[in-house]
Every structure is written in C-alpha cells, then in structure tokens.
Design an enzyme around this catalytic site. Structure first.
Site, PDB file in Angstrom:
ATOM      1  N   GLU A  20       0.757  -1.144  -0.187  1.00 48.11           N
ATOM      2  CA  GLU A  20      -0.010  -0.154   0.162  1.00 48.11           C
ATOM      3  C   GLU A  20       0.973   1.169   0.028  1.00 48.11           C
ATOM      4  OE1 GLU A  20      -3.152  -0.114   2.868  1.00 48.11           O
ATOM      5  OE2 GLU A  20      -3.307   2.184   2.995  1.00 48.11           O
ATOM      6  N   LYS A  45      -7.118  -0.580  11.889  1.00 45.77           N
ATOM      7  CA  LYS A  45      -6.696  -0.844  10.656  1.00 45.77           C
ATOM      8  C   LYS A  45      -5.457   0.098  10.297  1.00 45.77           C
ATOM      9  CE  LYS A  45      -6.272  -1.228   5.718  1.00 45.77           C
ATOM     10  NZ  LYS A  45      -5.246  -0.601   4.830  1.00 45.77           N
ATOM     11  N   ASP A  66       4.621 -14.157  12.023  1.00 41.55           N
ATOM     12  CA  ASP A  66       2.936 -14.291  11.484  1.00 41.55           C
ATOM     13  C   ASP A  66       1.994 -13.241  11.632  1.00 41.55           C
ATOM     14  OD1 ASP A  66       0.558 -15.587  11.626  1.00 41.55           O
ATOM     15  OD2 ASP A  66       1.085 -17.378  12.472  1.00 41.55           O
ATOM     16  N   HIS A  82      -2.245  10.765  -0.555  1.00 41.07           N
ATOM     17  CA  HIS A  82      -2.551   9.131  -0.971  1.00 41.07           C
ATOM     18  C   HIS A  82      -2.536   9.023  -2.478  1.00 41.07           C
ATOM     19  CE1 HIS A  82      -3.148   4.947  -0.476  1.00 41.07           C
ATOM     20  NE2 HIS A  82      -4.208   5.119  -1.133  1.00 41.07           N
TER      21      HIS A  82
HETATM   22  C1  MEV Z   1      -5.776   3.168   5.422  1.00 40.37           C
HETATM   23  O1  MEV Z   1      -5.250   2.289   4.894  1.00 40.37           O
HETATM   24  C2  MEV Z   1      -5.856   3.432   6.606  1.00 40.37           C
HETATM   25  C3  MEV Z   1      -6.614   4.539   7.447  1.00 40.37           C
HETATM   26  O2  MEV Z   1      -8.106   4.516   6.878  1.00 40.37           O
HETATM   27  C4  MEV Z   1      -6.541   4.772   8.916  1.00 40.37           C
HETATM   28  C5  MEV Z   1      -7.507   5.489   9.632  1.00 40.37           C
HETATM   29  O3  MEV Z   1      -8.572   5.831   9.077  1.00 40.37           O
HETATM   30  O4  MEV Z   1      -7.065   5.890  10.600  1.00 40.37           O
HETATM   31  C6  MEV Z   1      -6.305   5.744   6.576  1.00 40.37           C
END
Ligand code: MEV
Length: 433
Positions: free
Chosen positions: A85, A269, A285, A383
């Site tokens: 990513e 995430k 892992d 991004h």
């Molecule tokens: C994207 O990979 C991760 C985000 O969505 C984390 C977040 O929203 O805090 C930018």
C-alpha cells in the site's frame, strides 16, 4: 562497539533505488551478499520456498521500504516495512519525525509469555477437576518443561497454570486449562502446542475427562507491548492548520474511534498497516498478530481503539498504544527467509521483546500519520499522488512512462485506470483505441 547513527535521513525518499540501498547498507553494515538479498537476486529462491510450504509453484514478492526518523527508547532505528500500500512508509516516517521532536517513542513489553489451551470435556464435576488440576500445577509444569530442554536452557519454559470452567456452552460445561509458557525470543507456537499435547494425557487422568483441543491462544494478552510518544504542539503545525488545530483534531478523531466500533475497525486497521508491514518484513506470522490485536481491542466486550490520544498539561499531544505482540527473532520464517534475516539486521534488535518495542512504536506512528491527515486535508490528496504510480503501472506504463502518466493524472486530479490508459496512448502516439 555500537555506532552512534541517526535515522533522520533527510531526503532519503528523493534518492534512487540503488542510492537508498547503499545508504541503508552503510548504515546497517550489510555485506554484499545481504545487499544482493535485498536486490532480489539472492532473496527467497524457488528451492527454498519449496521447502517452506506445500504445492509451491512460485515466489510472491512485495516492496520492502525503509521508514526513517524512528527513535525507540533512545535508539535510532531504520525500520524495514514490507507492504503493497502506498503512503504507509511515508506516513510512518513523517510521524516518526514529529515524535522525534518530543524525544521519540518510549516502549515497554511484558515477558514473552504465550497461553496454550487444553479443552477438557465430559468432566463429571468441573469445579472439583479445576481444584485437582491446580493442585497438580508443579507436576504439569514439569511435564511441559520436559518437551523442550533448549527453551529451559535459554531461561524460558512453563511458568504457570490457570484453569477456567465454561459452564454454559452449546455442548455443556467444559474445563479449560491455560498453560503459560515463556517463549523467550521465539514466537512460540510450536513450543506451546507441543507442551499442550504433552500434558494432555495427565490432564485427562487428573480430571477423568476427555481432552479435545490442544492449541495456543492468539489472544496473547500476557505478551503485551506498549508505546508512548509526546508531540510538541508546535511540531504539528502544517500548511493550512495551526499546531493547536491539528492536536485538537487528532484527539477528536481518536474519540470517535474510542466510542464507535465502525470507526475503531478502520482506526485499528491504520495501526496494523504499520505493525503488519514490520511483522511481514521480519518473517513473522501477521495473522497471529492481527487476531491478537482485534481480540484485544474487543476485550471489554465492546470493540474499541487500541490507541489513546490526549493533551498533557502543556497542551502537547500524547499518544499511547497497547496491544499483544507475539513476534520472534528465531524460528520459522524469521530464520528461513533471507530477506527477514536482513530486515532483522537493519533493525539491529537483539531480542523478540526489542522487536516488539519497535513494532508497537511503528503502529503508534502509523496511527498518528493517519489521524493527522484525516483531521486536516484528508488522506486522499497525498495518498492519491502516490497511488497514481500504481494506477499507471496497472494501465501498462513502463520505465519513465510511469512517472509521466502519474504526474499528469495528479495534475488533472483524476486518478483512474481509464484516464491512465488514455494518457499512455497519447504518450505513445497511439490514438487509435
Ligand atoms: C488506510 O489504509 C488506513 C486509514 O483508513 C486509517 C484510518 O482511517 O485511521 C487511513
């Protein structure tokens, strides 16, 4: 002797692939053979891959980036991250630079203790069985310790026994034995599973029941890593926002995750973007770490944020992250994957606990990068600029075309595969289709 080296490699991202590689090689004193491993010419070869899993037909590659600027417990660290990513490595480096202004990350870990579970069924009196098992604690720990003399010689081994009774399950009551094992520098799955299998027969004799499952728990809540950082409010100032606005926005964004599972999943995430990238780079892992993280985030019965963000009395931003981190530096792919070995050398960690301390710091940095972007200009601007290169590649651009197509799309503000194909066709003087 330990060299004093700075991870503050200003302009690192502007260097060419080869220049970056040379700089990291000098930094971490990599041999030519280790640099060749990074170049892919001597990395994971099909023969080795064929010995790692079943039915092998190829080797799957991922980019390995280096996050700069990290200071963890006073030590400068360059962090290898394996991830597909865009923005993650840049985000971690940026956030580590902000944290550096406040002295970097402080990180601590608990002992590397894993939990192995034995499920005992058909027990006539579960509470009496529990008492009998606890009375036999020393004997069961000794039995577990017979399975691996090496871990004992390294100072690890069975540490404790816990016994729980699950009175109401769909198949009736069951007794659950937790065998706590100190795994030292190993992740410990094999160690724990072997020990669980070894004590199962004696557990059946003691309880008069039937042991079914004998397997470690990925909710590794005895193996926790914690990181903390303080960001001076003035360091948070950016183009259109004061440091005060950014700090307030980050705390407000965190509060959303703390209160709402839908947001917490995405917030966590973002943390795992950083955590997993280092876990993968070091051959650990990542499914185990993911499972542990999310189960830990739900330990109160309501899924919530793994991190916290608040202001200290001076108004500076203070972040913490606490999560289970079952990672090792010996055993499994950490040893058999050549790139993992080089990644560990670049990190310069000597123990699994030190590795976990770096990883939890990267998780906190990644969280900061995401919240900072979300609470200011939004994540798409930065991004999408980076993502444009992947879209250009997907459209079939090669060599210099990639940068040209990506730049054109960024200028237009339209980053889509159909537009990339059209720009590529124009570049190639091919207007036919
Ligand atoms: C994207 O990979 C991760 C985000 O969505 C984390 C977040 O929203 O805090 C930018």
């Amino acid at each position: 002797m330990e060299q004093i080296r700075s991870s503050r490699l200003s302009g690192f991202y502007k260097l060419s692939f080869g220049e970056r590689q040379q700089q990291v090689a000098r930094w971490a004193e990599l041999t030519e053979a280790e640099v060749a491993v990074l170049s892919g010419t001597a990395g994971l070869d099909p023969g080795r891959a064929d010995l790692m899993i079943e039915n092998v037909v190829g080797v799957y590659g991922l980019p390995l980036g280096i996050a700069t600027n990290f200071v963890v417990n006073g030590r400068d660290v360059l962090v290898p991250m394996a991830i597909e990513e865009p923005s993650v490595v840049a985000g971690a480096s940026l956030a580590a630079r902000l944290a550096r202004a406040g002295g970097g990350f402080q990180a601590i870990t608990t002992a590397p203790e894993m939990i192995g579970q034995l499920q005992v069924l058909d027990v006539a009196d579960p509470w009496a069985a529990r008492f009998a098992l606890l009375a036999a604690r020393e004997e069961l720990l000794a039995l577990a310790n017979e399975t691996d003399p090496v871990i004992i010689s390294l100072g690890g081994g069975a540490r404790d026994l816990e016994v729980r009774v699950l009175e109401h399950t769909p198949v009736g009551p069951m007794v659950i034995v937790h065998l706590i094992m100190d795994c030292r520098d190993a992740m410990g799955a094999n160690l724990v599973n072997t020990a669980c299998e070894a004590v199962a027969g004696r557990v059946e004799q003691i309880t008069g029941g039937r042991v079914l499952l004998r397997i470690l728990s990925n909710l590794a809540d005895r193996r926790l890593a914690r990181a903390r950082c303080t960001i001076p409010v003035e360091a948070l100032e950016c183009a259109d926002f004061s440091g005060e606005q950014v700090a307030r926005g980050i705390v407000e964004a965190w509060a959303f995750a703390a209160a709402d599972p839908y947001r917490a999943a995405t917030h966590n995430k973002g943390i795992m973007n950083g955590v997993d990238a280092v876990v993968v780079a070091t051959g650990n892992d990542w499914r185990a770490v993911e499972a542990g993280a999310h189960a830990y985030a739900a330990r109160s019965g309501r899924y919530t944020s793994l991190s916290t963000w608040e202001r200290d009395p001076q108004g500076h931003l203070v972040g913490t992250l606490e999560m289970p981190l079952a990672v090792g530096i010996v055993g499994g792919a950490t040893r058999s994957h050549p790139v993992a070995q080089v990644a560990l050398k670049i990190l310069g960690v000597k123990t699994a606990r030190e590795l976990a301390e770096v990883i939890v710091s990267v998780g906190l940095a990644q969280n900061l990068a995401a919240l900072r972007a979300l609470a200011t200009e939004g994540i798409q601007r930065g991004h999408m600029r980076l993502h444009a290169r992947q879209v250009a590649l997907a459209a079939g651009a090669t060599g210099d075309e990639v940068a040209q197509v990506a730049q054109r799309m960024a200028e237009e503000g339209v980053i889509r595969i159909d537009r990339a194909v059209a720009i590529l066709n124009t570049l190639r003087g091919n207007t036919g289709s």
